[in-house]
Design a protein around this motif. Sequence first.
Motif, short mmCIF file in Angstrom:
data_model
loop_
_atom_site.label_atom_id
_atom_site.label_comp_id
_atom_site.label_asym_id
_atom_site.label_seq_id
_atom_site.Cartn_x
_atom_site.Cartn_y
_atom_site.Cartn_z
N THR A 30 3.97 -2.97 3.72
CA THR A 30 2.79 -2.43 4.40
C THR A 30 1.59 -2.68 3.50
O THR A 30 1.40 -2.02 2.48
N PHE A 59 -11.15 -4.23 7.67
CA PHE A 59 -9.85 -4.41 7.04
C PHE A 59 -8.85 -5.07 7.97
O PHE A 59 -8.98 -5.01 9.19
N SER A 60 -7.85 -5.69 7.37
CA SER A 60 -6.68 -6.16 8.11
C SER A 60 -5.46 -5.46 7.53
O SER A 60 -5.36 -5.26 6.32
N VAL A 61 -4.56 -5.05 8.42
CA VAL A 61 -3.31 -4.41 8.01
C VAL A 61 -2.19 -5.43 8.21
O VAL A 61 -2.06 -6.03 9.28
N VAL A 73 -2.73 -3.73 3.07
CA VAL A 73 -4.07 -3.65 3.65
C VAL A 73 -5.00 -4.50 2.78
O VAL A 73 -4.82 -4.59 1.56
N PHE A 98 -7.03 2.28 8.77
CA PHE A 98 -7.47 0.93 8.41
C PHE A 98 -7.45 0.00 9.62
O PHE A 98 -8.32 -0.85 9.77
N GLU A 99 -6.43 0.15 10.47
CA GLU A 99 -6.33 -0.71 11.65
C GLU A 99 -7.53 -0.54 12.58
O GLU A 99 -7.94 -1.48 13.27
N PHE A 113 0.84 -1.21 0.00
CA PHE A 113 0.00 0.00 0.00
C PHE A 113 0.87 1.25 0.00
O PHE A 113 1.78 1.39 0.83
N LEU A 130 -2.56 3.82 7.35
CA LEU A 130 -2.67 2.48 7.92
C LEU A 130 -3.36 2.46 9.28
O LEU A 130 -4.10 1.53 9.59
#
Length: 493
Positions: free
Chosen positions: A465, A254-256, A467, A248-249, A239, A245
């Motif tokens: 990194t 979502f999963s990071v 997502v 998103f966390e 990403f 991030l």
Amino acid sequence: MSKSLAAVSALAVALGLAVMPAQAARTDISVGMVLEPPNLDPTGGAAAAIDEVVYANIFQGLTRFNSDGEVVPDLARSWDISEDGLTYTFHLQDGVTFHDGSAFDAEDVKFSLDRARGENSTNAQKALFAEIAEVEIVDPQTVKVTLSEPNGSFLFNMAWGDAVIVAPETADNNATNPVGTGPFKFGDWVKGDHVDLTKYADYWGEPAKLDKVTFKFISDPTAAFASVMAGDVDAFPNFPAPENLQQFEADPRFSVIVGSTEGETILAMNNKKPPLDNIKVRQAIGHAIDRQSIIDGAMFGYGTPIGTHFAPHNPAYVDLTEQSAYDPALAQELLKEAGVSELTLSLKLPPPSYARRGGEIIAAQLKEAGINTEITNLEWAQWLQEVFKDKNFDLTVISHTEPLDIGIYARDDYYFQYADPEFKKIMEELNDTTDPDKRTELLQAAQKKIADDAVNVYLFQLAKTGVANAKIEGLWENSPTQANDMTQIYWED
């Protein structure tokens, strides 16, 4: 219908409820990528984006890297190595076909290896095949490869994307219509937008769980964020906007995924172009750079400082960051010793955000040390032509994502033009060595040599990194090679 199911249905009808069938898990995925590949032939191009689409998905080699970086069998189910280390006998998988339906056999292996090492080879990593003296067909399922000298990295080399096996009938068209042996076959390529892959029904190994994979090309970080938030992209393994991030966390949709890569990110210098042919000038540039400021400013803290072209997670890594520590006063002194008072250098930047954002920070830091830069933002195809091929540059920022690739410094014609005989001797000895302790010693000597010579400014190891939709399973945490391996990806029900 069973009595129990009939009773449940009757109750649902009585309550005015609809009886809905269980929803099947999705079998398609849209994957974001920052860069569009210039072509889809990993044996004829240097761009990492090629392997990101085709490695393990469309094309396969005799060996491959798994998610942990281990070299494992692929089209070769096993192999025997002679006592002198010169002969590798590969036993091939049975029942393998190319996506056009033609059979895979030893002829294809011989063709691919001879083509990669041939005089007219356009393979970007031709050096991987330099020790091959002869490729012989023993029978349709057995190939014998004889080396001119022992090479402890040979099976490792055969796992690179540049060493995949192609068919003589289709090899010339793989740039636009790739035909491999993998679990996915090429579907469609809409230039500037996406590439589609579809499941290959006659795949020889474990079938893919997905029916369709779409790689979408989105270079702008803001657009990448919007596409993931809107669900237009299901996963973005690399990403480009690390500043997002945390957002998103905090979102359960979502999963990071944060891991490591093989990407040594460097400020590359043209070692043959004055005044960069002067080691004091190169050292001055190194001391003018504050690595941590670049990691914080361009990567929002994601990245590990490096002082040489080697991954910190490798057991043979030597921490040499102090050798080129941030010291603007020393940088200015070195420029004086080199007799340089007025210096303006070109800084040509490819599209990735680490390069564009990092390049702006580097330009500001160099200015503080008395070095001016002229920044030019290049598209990927322009960078490959001007910088990588034509060597028409002073400085550039790039991440080298190939695994254990310190050997590129032994290539006389490589774009930063180091060409040092002593370094080449170290690498020649490494290729002749199989003892693990001796190999570690030589790898550490190679790291020290290029740091001593200030070949490039070693900035940071690129973090992975990513997502993704939280329901997606099987994405790689780390990147032991430049790949988006879709072969084990699936959606939770």
